[in-house]
Design an enzyme around this catalytic site. Sequence first.
Site, PDB file in Angstrom:
ATOM      1  N   GLU A  49       0.814  -1.218   0.000  1.00  0.00           N
ATOM      2  CA  GLU A  49       0.000   0.000   0.000  1.00  0.00           C
ATOM      3  C   GLU A  49       0.847   1.269   0.000  1.00  0.00           C
ATOM      4  O   GLU A  49       0.495   2.269   0.621  1.00  0.00           O
ATOM      5  CB  GLU A  49      -0.999   0.012   1.156  1.00  0.00           C
ATOM      6  CG  GLU A  49      -2.157  -0.936   0.950  1.00  0.00           C
ATOM      7  CD  GLU A  49      -3.401  -0.563   1.728  1.00  0.00           C
ATOM      8  OE1 GLU A  49      -3.522   0.594   2.160  1.00  0.00           O
ATOM      9  OE2 GLU A  49      -4.255  -1.439   1.907  1.00  0.00           O
ATOM     10  N   HIS A 278      -2.202  -0.911  10.197  1.00  0.00           N
ATOM     11  CA  HIS A 278      -1.782  -2.284  10.470  1.00  0.00           C
ATOM     12  C   HIS A 278      -0.545  -2.251  11.351  1.00  0.00           C
ATOM     13  O   HIS A 278       0.243  -1.295  11.315  1.00  0.00           O
ATOM     14  CB  HIS A 278      -1.433  -3.023   9.178  1.00  0.00           C
ATOM     15  CG  HIS A 278      -2.599  -3.352   8.317  1.00  0.00           C
ATOM     16  ND1 HIS A 278      -2.897  -4.633   7.926  1.00  0.00           N
ATOM     17  CD2 HIS A 278      -3.553  -2.570   7.760  1.00  0.00           C
ATOM     18  CE1 HIS A 278      -3.971  -4.632   7.174  1.00  0.00           C
ATOM     19  NE2 HIS A 278      -4.388  -3.385   7.046  1.00  0.00           N
TER      20      HIS A 278
END
Length: 412
Positions: A49, A278
């Site tokens: 990402e 995360h």
Amino acid sequence: MEGDSALQLRIFDLNCWGIRYLSKRRQERVELIGDTLRREGFDLALLQEVWSEQDYNNLKGKLGGRYPFCHYFRSGVIGSGLCIFSRFPILDTLLYQYSLNGYPYMLQHGDWFCGKSVGLVIIKISGIIFNITVPLFPLSHQLHAEYCREKDAYLPHRLVQAWELAQFIRHTSKAADVVLLGGDLNMHPEDVGIRLLRGWTGLQDAFAEATHFEGCEDGCTLIPKNCFTDKAELLPFPLGIRIDYILYKAISSFTVTCKELKTTTGTAPGTDIPFSDHEAVMATLHIKRQGQAASDTLGTAEPMMADVVTEAQTEVGVGLRAAQRQRYSTGRMAVLALLLLLVQATAALGTLVGLGTEQPFPKLSFSLLAFAAIGILLLATGLHLFHTTEVKMLQGTEEQMRMALRALQERP
């Protein structure tokens, strides 16, 4: 690597949540990630990402002294978001895009536009060939985001991706000594996709195999303590969920053990903000040569593997029937829109040649109806073609699983 000495490999894995204009404090976090990698000196950094190529270039400039070798995988409309930094020379790279990547009309999810793929980087360390496989969020996150577990319309696509990833690893790892997979798989450890991936490839889970673990309870990588995490998504999971993995397997005359596994616990070390929504996963692997070549057997030797493949095949079949219904509906809609246009064209031609005394509808309404019919025709035709492709891909995967199941059942 000489004699019986073991090679130690330190790996850093993180879904960076680097969506331009949307991710909170993105640039600040990218700087923090770069500073941490430069200071800690991991051997490999697997990042997902990183949607902005400028962020990748900034990291590349910052980490050039520590990681002289790096690669950014480009895929889809907005990019894959995957990059890898290595202390060791990269011998080769390969990108494979999944055949199914969500639905183009689900704009709020954006999965289809990401072109979710799996990236492969081949490196050589002390004479050992490593295949480093990183599935992209992503699925991409490398695999499909699990937007609703109770009614998961993406499950067939995610299983197709898991199966293609497993097949990709099997067919690209024949010349490797060690296979590593790291990334956000968007699946819980007990989900059928993870069981299919691990069982079909024989990959081991670093969390389950680690001699020493330090971090979030149960190795969770989406946790309520993280200020960037959507707390509503974690209501059914008070401790959090584990969807980021480091998996490994020795192919030839080597053994791999995970000596230590760590996760961050809500904030980056020494700071007041997290790296991402995360948690980062950090593993220390020991690779050692053994006396004889290890048999390159699949995890399919496990008695339960046939049940896992059957379960996955059943879910793919459910998705196939849904796709067939969608293909029929969109095809019917396209035909109806075409018929409406033909009726309008006939009425207009009749008026022009004098068969009608007057225009049957007001000109404005007539024109608007024609434009609407054209728009519906184009949209329905595009969706019909998309669902036709979806049907073919699901049929192909179901057939592959059927053959795999037959082979499993024929094994002694």
